[in-house]
Design a protein around this motif. Structure first.
Motif, PDB file in Angstrom:
ATOM      1  N   GLY B 134       0.831  -1.211   0.000  1.00  0.00           N
ATOM      2  CA  GLY B 134       0.000   0.000   0.000  1.00  0.00           C
ATOM      3  C   GLY B 134       0.862   1.255   0.000  1.00  0.00           C
ATOM      4  N   ASP B 135       1.859   1.243  -0.836  1.00  0.00           N
ATOM      5  CA  ASP B 135       2.915   2.257  -0.773  1.00  0.00           C
ATOM      6  C   ASP B 135       2.400   3.701  -0.856  1.00  0.00           C
ATOM      7  N   GLU B 136       2.763   4.494   0.130  1.00  0.00           N
ATOM      8  CA  GLU B 136       2.275   5.868   0.195  1.00  0.00           C
ATOM      9  C   GLU B 136       2.886   6.759  -0.884  1.00  0.00           C
ATOM     10  N   VAL B 137       4.072   6.404  -1.340  1.00  0.00           N
ATOM     11  CA  VAL B 137       4.673   7.190  -2.416  1.00  0.00           C
ATOM     12  C   VAL B 137       3.890   6.979  -3.706  1.00  0.00           C
ATOM     13  N   GLU B 142       0.158   9.146  -7.605  1.00  0.00           N
ATOM     14  CA  GLU B 142      -1.081   9.036  -8.373  1.00  0.00           C
ATOM     15  C   GLU B 142      -1.987  10.232  -8.099  1.00  0.00           C
ATOM     16  N   LYS B 143      -1.909  10.701  -6.883  1.00  0.00           N
ATOM     17  CA  LYS B 143      -2.680  11.882  -6.532  1.00  0.00           C
ATOM     18  C   LYS B 143      -2.201  13.089  -7.343  1.00  0.00           C
ATOM     19  N   ARG B 144      -0.937  13.082  -7.667  1.00  0.00           N
ATOM     20  CA  ARG B 144      -0.379  14.153  -8.506  1.00  0.00           C
ATOM     21  C   ARG B 144      -0.639  13.892  -9.982  1.00  0.00           C
ATOM     22  N   ALA B 151       8.580  -1.481 -10.081  1.00  0.00           N
ATOM     23  CA  ALA B 151       9.487  -2.605 -10.264  1.00  0.00           C
ATOM     24  C   ALA B 151       9.234  -3.533  -9.088  1.00  0.00           C
ATOM     25  N   ASP B 152       8.643  -4.668  -9.370  1.00  0.00           N
ATOM     26  CA  ASP B 152       8.139  -5.623  -8.379  1.00  0.00           C
ATOM     27  C   ASP B 152       6.819  -5.066  -7.849  1.00  0.00           C
ATOM     28  N   ILE B 153       5.908  -5.936  -7.585  1.00  0.00           N
ATOM     29  CA  ILE B 153       4.569  -5.470  -7.220  1.00  0.00           C
ATOM     30  C   ILE B 153       4.482  -4.955  -5.786  1.00  0.00           C
ATOM     31  N   ASP B 154       3.497  -4.114  -5.578  1.00  0.00           N
ATOM     32  CA  ASP B 154       3.066  -3.771  -4.231  1.00  0.00           C
ATOM     33  C   ASP B 154       2.316  -5.008  -3.714  1.00  0.00           C
ATOM     34  N   PRO B 155       2.759  -5.551  -2.579  1.00  0.00           N
ATOM     35  CA  PRO B 155       2.128  -6.778  -2.080  1.00  0.00           C
ATOM     36  C   PRO B 155       0.619  -6.625  -1.889  1.00  0.00           C
ATOM     37  N   ALA B 156       0.162  -5.395  -1.691  1.00  0.00           N
ATOM     38  CA  ALA B 156      -1.270  -5.185  -1.490  1.00  0.00           C
ATOM     39  C   ALA B 156      -2.011  -5.077  -2.813  1.00  0.00           C
ATOM     40  N   ASN B 157      -1.290  -5.067  -3.890  1.00  0.00           N
ATOM     41  CA  ASN B 157      -1.891  -4.810  -5.189  1.00  0.00           C
ATOM     42  C   ASN B 157      -1.335  -5.785  -6.225  1.00  0.00           C
ATOM     43  N   PRO B 158      -1.531  -7.069  -5.965  1.00  0.00           N
ATOM     44  CA  PRO B 158      -0.824  -8.100  -6.740  1.00  0.00           C
ATOM     45  C   PRO B 158      -1.197  -8.145  -8.213  1.00  0.00           C
ATOM     46  N   ASP B 159      -2.315  -7.543  -8.569  1.00  0.00           N
ATOM     47  CA  ASP B 159      -2.719  -7.637  -9.969  1.00  0.00           C
ATOM     48  C   ASP B 159      -2.489  -6.353 -10.747  1.00  0.00           C
ATOM     49  N   ASP B 160      -1.734  -5.448 -10.171  1.00  0.00           N
ATOM     50  CA  ASP B 160      -1.430  -4.201 -10.861  1.00  0.00           C
ATOM     51  C   ASP B 160      -0.847  -4.490 -12.237  1.00  0.00           C
ATOM     52  N   PRO B 161      -1.549  -4.058 -13.290  1.00  0.00           N
ATOM     53  CA  PRO B 161      -1.023  -4.326 -14.629  1.00  0.00           C
ATOM     54  C   PRO B 161       0.159  -3.433 -14.977  1.00  0.00           C
ATOM     55  N   TRP B 162       0.383  -2.418 -14.159  1.00  0.00           N
ATOM     56  CA  TRP B 162       1.471  -1.490 -14.440  1.00  0.00           C
ATOM     57  C   TRP B 162       2.656  -1.737 -13.522  1.00  0.00           C
TER      58      TRP B 162
END
Lengths: 341, 341
Positions: B134-137, B142-144, B151-162
């Motif tokens: 759930g990376d705050e950066v 994204e807010k910006r 590079a490597d997934i966010d463990p909370a977002n395993p299906d991120d296509p990007w």
DNA sequence: TTGAAAGCGCTAACAG
DNA sequence: CTGTTAGCGCTTTCAA
């Protein structure tokens, strides 16, 4: 009026929602003039609600700075070479990034300044590492009105007050003194082919020292891209000639690997039969067998000094009274031991 | 009308000198519409005379791109650690820079996105290496409205296509199989404490494998900053306990140095008495005695893939049908030899 | 403490 | 192929 859909919210939208003027919103972000806490809170709330972020390009358009320092690595083998060959550049870049980020600015690897197809990017100033003689990148950057600071001087511009100078003298001298004390009589230099101060200056220093000390010197230049194979070939040639050197100084650490290979092929013992040292340091010299005495160019110090000097320059100040100097030191290893006092 | 002194020449000045309209000058530089050779020549001549350079901030204001890709290294020990501990990051950064420059864009080390004091800088998109859960950066970026590729997934977002995925499975598996074949029965894991996928995923994989293979596992977490000293202490403790491991897997290569030190202190022979391997590679494992078997995370491949994916994303295209995957490979060394087939 | 308004330098319709 | 013109989003006088 609500934010139009499909468009990023601008200062106008925030002003509308907060019920203030756009200049008030602007000042909340730029902190350029006092804003009452209540107003500031309203503006911030509106901005949060809309997801407003000031557009950095617009903010800098008015003549402000962009918060970015550029970095250009001049040596041809930077970045594109393999890891070990580019330790010099990764050390410099990493330290420059760390120092820049510590000031709240960003560090940018600048796209090829000389290529018309490359994007022109905004930056407040630029560090050029290892400029060539009369470096065209420096000239192009200055033409773009980008303030430049060089890491090591442009050989054609020795008095540039906006360069971090590298004084190769002391280290070169102690390298040679140590070699002499260990019996060196015939020195060979395998230097790179780049027209930068590191190549030029060390060569000159070595020539002068050898002349004064009455030590014979044969100097050679080899394109860095020839790598260890090229250096091995040249070293083999030198070592099997009638006037074989008893000491070889190389510039790149890949050349050191090559010399080591040639020595092994000829069954020479190091440092007894042949002394070797390198004018920069990397894993290749640290981990060689035997390990090779090398100059540590203190790239971290150079990078930090460049960032500081560039920020000084950007502040509009005059150059510092005395030049910024970094003095490399020798990493003594068994390929050329230090004299015990 | 000549250029006013003390001011950088603008498109207007050039237009005046060349005797054309400002849009013509603009188009000469943007190449967005055909210009007759004669006119182009006149404009270029005027620009050269005045030293005119298009202002990148103004050029991008209209909604265009700025030609800059951002890079944020998330692991806490990035950049600030010593050279050997940050080889992972210098490899990644260097490769990312090379890949970005090859496209004519610049690569920017982004100032702390979470610090309000840091400058907000313009970029077209951003690579975040090693995002936390759930990376705050990533969220802030994204807010910006900055498109992000991880590079490597966010463990909370395993299906991120990007995200460029890193599949630790095959390498972890062959590491463990080799250990088993060499007689491993009691495995200890000394993992880092970062909440990223590398730490999480390798731990899970190892746990699963050990359970299935009926190999005992004791898993430990140690803050990366504890370095080799911390790891030496923990390893000594483990190795002198009643249920001493016969195999130790460490995440950071500094931990590997520590384990090696503990083993030496206890006079253990490697790999006979104790098998060691590391989940990433650096000079510390390559040059240790004995050299330590490690995962090569293929940082260059990861970086290149991130740049490509980000550019793809910036083009407005949909994510690729199948995810981009990098599969690390094992560098077999004597601390844990590969099984001969 | 706040607002109105004139640009910053350039791009991109639109018109010719 | 070229010119006119209305902004891009923000900063910054100048007034209030």
């Amino acid at each position: 009026m609500p934010q139009k859909i499909g468009r990023q919210p601008t200062i106008k939208d925030v002003a509308a929602v907060a019920g203030v003027s756009i200049s008030t919103v602007s000042h909340v972000y730029s902190r350029a003039r006092p804003i009452s806490p209540e107003t500031a809170a309203r503006v911030t709330a509106a901005a949060d609600e809309l997801g407003y972020i000031p557009n950095p390009s617009a903010a800098s358009l008015r003549g402000g700075q962009v918060g970015i320092l550029g970095l250009v690595l001049r040596p041809r083998n930077a970045i594109h070479g393999s890891l070990s060959g580019t330790e010099t550049f990764t050390r410099f870049s990493g330290a420059a990034a760390a120092a820049t980020l510590a000031t709240g600015r960003g560090l940018l690897h600048v796209p090829n300044v000389l290529a018309s197809r490359a994007r022109r990017v905004a930056m407040d100033g630029c560090i050029v590492m290892g400029p060539y003689e009369g470096d065209e990148v420096v000239i192009a950057l200055e033409k773009r009105h980008v303030p430049v600071v060089c890491a090591d001087i442009d050989p054609a511009n020795p008095d540039d007050p906006w360069a971090v100078r590298v004084d190769y003298g002391p280290a070169t001298e102690s390298l040679l003194s140590a070699a002499l004390a260990l019996g060196a009589r015939r020195v060979a230099l395998i230097a790179g082919s780049e027209a930068n101060n590191w190549t030029r200056s060390t060569k000159t220093l070595i020539q002068q020292w050898c002349t004064e000390a009455g030590v014979s010197l044969s100097a050679h230049n080899l394109y860095e891209g020839e790598g260890s194979v090229g250096a091995a070939g040249l070293a083999y040639e030198l070592l099997t000639s009638s006037e074989a050197p008893d000491t070889i100084i190389v510039s790149s650490t890949r050349f050191a690997s090559g010399v080591l290979a040639a020595a092994k092929r000829l069954d020479l013992t190091i440092p007894e039969d042949l002394r070797i040292c390198a004018l920069t340091d990397s894993a290749l010299t640290r981990e060689a067998s035997p390990p090779i005495t090398s100059l540590d160019l203190l790239l971290e110090d150079q990078a930090k000094a460049c960032v500081d000097l560039l920020i000084h320059r950007l502040s509009g100040s005059a150059p510092t009274a005395r030049p910024v100097v970094v003095t490399p030191s020798v990493r003594w290893r068994s390929s050329l031991a230090q004299i015990e006092n």
